[in-house]
Design an enzyme around this catalytic site. Structure first.
Site, PDB file in Angstrom:
ATOM      1  N   HIS A 345      67.118  33.271 -16.810  1.00 26.01           N
ATOM      2  CA  HIS A 345      65.815  34.005 -16.867  1.00 26.01           C
ATOM      3  C   HIS A 345      65.046  32.543 -16.001  1.00 26.01           C
ATOM      4  O   HIS A 345      65.629  32.004 -16.308  1.00 26.01           O
ATOM      5  CB  HIS A 345      65.828  34.644 -17.502  1.00 26.01           C
ATOM      6  CG  HIS A 345      65.112  34.301 -18.465  1.00 26.01           C
ATOM      7  ND1 HIS A 345      64.273  33.488 -18.891  1.00 26.01           N
ATOM      8  CD2 HIS A 345      65.877  33.834 -20.194  1.00 26.01           C
ATOM      9  CE1 HIS A 345      63.690  33.018 -20.551  1.00 26.01           C
ATOM     10  NE2 HIS A 345      64.898  33.081 -20.879  1.00 26.01           N
ATOM     11  N   CYS A 364      68.442  32.568 -25.430  1.00 23.48           N
ATOM     12  CA  CYS A 364      68.994  32.173 -23.398  1.00 23.48           C
ATOM     13  C   CYS A 364      68.259  31.115 -22.408  1.00 23.48           C
ATOM     14  O   CYS A 364      68.041  30.565 -22.921  1.00 23.48           O
ATOM     15  CB  CYS A 364      68.343  33.546 -23.090  1.00 23.48           C
ATOM     16  SG  CYS A 364      68.171  35.355 -23.857  1.00 23.48           S
TER      17      CYS A 364
END
Length: 444
Positions: A345, A364
């Site tokens: 992301h 992440c």
């Protein structure tokens, strides 16, 4: 490491039983064509970093009893080679529960059936149980160069374009990221990288440290899918980089931020199917429990002041951050559904990309150039440009599906060979390489 397990021996016994207990490798009292070819391959097991020292390869036999013993010994060695080559030596889950990679360890019956019927190609058939990916073969070549004394180690800074040394008329290169002086979060990352490229690491008692490191990385290639996909995404955690590869060529690189030592990015392979522009951030339960709820306990307006939405779903507390410039995921996220609930992301915290060691996330993978990355994975040829993706920015989630699903491999390689033929070394940010070396019987 060299001994066969009970299930392997049971499979071997069943294979012999199916042949009415006749020899596999002997015909009319003489070694078969397959036996001669296989023995030559077994003698070179160390070329692939395998360990067959516990298996004898003295196969002179004349009596039925000697032939039977020699045949079984060769069978054991062939099975051991095939199993080790396909990834039986180290269980990834014993290295970390956050390694989801699953080596496709070959069945003993499959190994014996393929190799014992391959004629003069039996040795080559056995070799094929090793990985065939370019990255593995390049490390194998470096291991050979190192052992033959044709490999000269730096260290040289990775960002300087590398350095070239000559020895024996052949060029050998090594580049190591040694800019991380002092102690890292992992406590040993910079120091271990420096040790690998020191003169002491290339000689002395036991297996030289650099050799062990190359073999440990070759072992981790055995955990990877044998078919990576012609077009794919590879994220190498210790390199803090993501690459999009198309038919063997890197068509996009971007810096990434990965998980901290305390919250590592998992190692696994999955498939990217869509991306979301203007994503909500659903706060993971671990972050909610450890970080947010303690703050909210003494500050009733905590969530409202930060703009978070709070509600109950199926009896569970849900806290989420609406789309916007302050959103923790930035303006876009790339989805490859997986058991670890991680993804790639954007991020509003751009300054962290300037750091050389970029282990800052909760797990992440944050992408430095997310919209250019989006253009690459969606494909300009399919009508997607960076500008078109940016036009979707707004207050509402927008789903964009990839024209073709894209394999994503989250990897952990502290040694690899770059496009220029240089061996690149990276810090062991999570300590996995040290554990693999120990599991293979090298010093930690």
């Amino acid at each position: 490491l060299s001994l066969l397990h009970r299930r392997e021996r049971e499979a071997i016994a069943a294979f012999y039983a199916a042949r009415n207990f006749g020899p596999i490798w002997w015909n009319a009292g003489s070694p078969s064509t397959e036996a001669v070819s296989v023995i030559e391959r077994l003698k070179r097991a160390a070329d692939d970093g395998l360990d067959l020292k516990g298996f004898g390869l003295a196969f002179s036999a004349s009596t039925d009893k000697e032939i039977a013993a020699a045949d079984i010994a060769l069978t054991d060695a062939v099975v051991a080679y095939g199993r080790q080559a396909s990834g039986s030596r180290v269980d990834p889950h014993m290295i970390s529960r956050l390694i989801g990679a699953e080596p496709e360890v070959a069945d003993p019956a499959v190994i014996l059936a393929l190799v014992s019927s391959a004629g003069e190609s039996a040795g080559e058939e056995l070799r094929k149980f090793n990985p065939r990916q370019r990255g593995y073969l390049a490390l194998r070549d470096k291991l050979s160069e190192l052992r033959k004394g044709r490999f000269v180690a730096g260290p040289y800074p990775s960002n300087s374009g590398g350095a070239v040394s000559r020895n024996g008329g052949r060029r050998a290169l090594i580049r190591a990221d040694l800019s991380l002086e002092g102690r890292s979060e992992a406590g040993h990352e910079a120091a271990s990288t420096k040790e690998l490229t020191s003169g002491a690491a290339l000689s002395g008692g036991g297996t030289p440290r650099l050799e062990a490191e190359i073999i440990a990385n070759m072992e981790r290639w055995r955990w990877m899918p044998r078919d990576l996909g012609e077009r794919r995404v590879e994220v190498n955690i210790p390199d803090y980089e993501a690459a999009v590869i198309d038919n063997g060529t890197v068509i996009e690189r971007t810096r990434v931020i990965v998980g901290k030592e305390q919250t590592p990015t998992p190692v696994f392979s999955e498939t990217m199917r869509f991306l979301i522009v203007n994503p909500y951030w659903n706060v993971p339960p671990s972050i909610l429990r450890k970080e947010m709820l303690p703050r909210a306990a003494g500050d009733p307006g905590y969530f409202r002041r930060l703009g978070y939405e709070v509600f109950s779903r199926a009896g569970h507390l849900v806290v989420r951050q609406p789309p916007g410039e302050r959103n923790a995921l930035g303006r876009i996220k790339f989805m490859f559904p997986n058991d670890f609930s991680v993804y790639m992301h954007d991020t509003p915290t751009r300054r962290l990309f300037a750091a050389q060691k970029r282990a800052f996330s909760h797990g992440c993978v944050r992408v430095d150039a997310p919209f250019r990355f989006a253009e690459t994975v969606l494909g300009r040829a399919n009508g997607w440009s960076e500008q078109r993706v940016k036009k979707l920015i707004g207050g509402k989630e927008r789903y964009v599906y990839l024209p073709r699903p894209l394999p994503v491999h989250i990897e952990y390689f502290t040694a690899y060979v770059d496009e220029a033929g240089a061996l690149q070394l990276r810090g062991d940010v999570y300590g996995y390489s040290r554990r693999v070396r120990a599991a293979l019987g090298f010093e930690g």
